[in-house]
Write an enzyme that holds these catalytic residues in place. Sequence first.
Site, short mmCIF file in Angstrom:
data_model
loop_
_atom_site.label_atom_id
_atom_site.label_comp_id
_atom_site.label_asym_id
_atom_site.label_seq_id
_atom_site.Cartn_x
_atom_site.Cartn_y
_atom_site.Cartn_z
N ASP A 47 0.87 -1.15 0.06
CA ASP A 47 -0.31 0.08 0.20
C ASP A 47 0.89 1.29 0.13
OD1 ASP A 47 1.09 -0.52 2.53
OD2 ASP A 47 -1.00 -0.87 3.54
N ASN A 78 -7.41 -2.98 14.42
CA ASN A 78 -8.83 -3.09 13.91
C ASN A 78 -8.89 -4.25 12.94
OD1 ASN A 78 -7.97 -2.05 11.71
ND2 ASN A 78 -9.22 -0.38 11.51
N GLU A 134 -9.38 -1.61 5.57
CA GLU A 134 -10.39 -1.37 6.65
C GLU A 134 -11.47 -2.29 7.02
OE1 GLU A 134 -8.44 -0.01 8.76
OE2 GLU A 134 -8.17 2.10 8.23
C1 GLP Z 1 -0.31 -0.21 8.72
C2 GLP Z 1 -0.02 -0.89 7.44
C3 GLP Z 1 -0.21 -2.34 7.64
C4 GLP Z 1 0.26 -2.54 8.97
C5 GLP Z 1 -0.62 -2.17 9.77
C6 GLP Z 1 -0.03 -2.51 11.31
O1 GLP Z 1 -0.80 1.24 8.59
N1 GLP Z 1 -0.80 -0.17 6.04
O2 GLP Z 1 0.28 -2.87 6.43
O3 GLP Z 1 0.37 -4.13 8.77
O4 GLP Z 1 -0.83 -0.83 9.81
O5 GLP Z 1 1.00 -1.51 11.50
P1 GLP Z 1 2.07 -1.90 12.74
O6 GLP Z 1 2.95 -2.96 12.18
O7 GLP Z 1 2.97 -0.59 12.74
O8 GLP Z 1 1.49 -2.15 14.07
#
Ligand code: GLP
Length: 260
Positions: A67, A136, A143
């Site tokens: 993404d 979430n 989402e």
């Molecule tokens: C982010 C990314 C995801 C990621 C998730 C968890 O915003 N877009 O690919 O897996 O949210 O983030 P983190 O690993 O920093 O907890």
Amino acid sequence: MEVVIMPSGTEVGLLAARKITRLVGARPDAVLGLATGSSPLAIYAALAAHVREGTLDTSRVSAFALDEYVGIPADHPESYASVIDREVTVPLHLDPERVQVPDGRATDLEAAGRRYEEAIRAAGGVDLQILGIGANGHVGFNEPTSSFASRTRIKTLTERTRADNARFFASPDEVPTHCLTQGLGTIMDARSLLLVAQGSQKAAAVAAAVEGPVTSMCPASILQHHPHATVMVDEAAAADLQLADYYRWTYAHKPAWQQF
Ligand code: GLP
């Protein structure tokens, strides 16, 4: 899916990196799916160590990020293009020409999504997709209530996700409101999935994804429908799993031929 509980996040990273190193050893032109966020950083650090030690040759590996934010310049330090470059491409000695990130700056985002899907297909599809999980239950930036059939497209970030990601920005207002993300359908096309999570703030999402009903309210629960999905978590992220003892026993008694 296979659930592996490790004592710490560092050990999750080491084990995941071993699995990926084996894959690339068997298939030097493997296509990896990359996640951003803090969850996979231990994997990338462990893979970089393999590269330095000469036990991993990444010269023919290609990679696709999950993404990208919409609305921040590519050279912003927190654009996912910058993050992937800094955390993955450079330390893992990947050929930058073989690393792609969705184009969040495109004027026609729908067309950018279609181009990304075509690029993944042209590369032969993703062999192993690394995934984190949002508190979430989101994967990529899919989402809750994202369609299980979705492809790369624009999504609106939830307030929860924006608040969770505010730590990477100077102020919460700076966190973009939109993104371009691979869809759940795109992710499910990968030949194998490897979801990693660390810390107690992920425990509820991990339990919902692994043991809860398959529902778009927890997008990661779609992994239950994938034939080759592995979930590697530390003890804190495993805290809400009802069958934690079963997963521990199973991993401890894995036959040698099946080990990572
Ligand atoms: C982010 C990314 C995801 C990621 C998730 C968890 O915003 N877009 O690919 O897996 O949210 O983030 P983190 O690993 O920093 O907890």
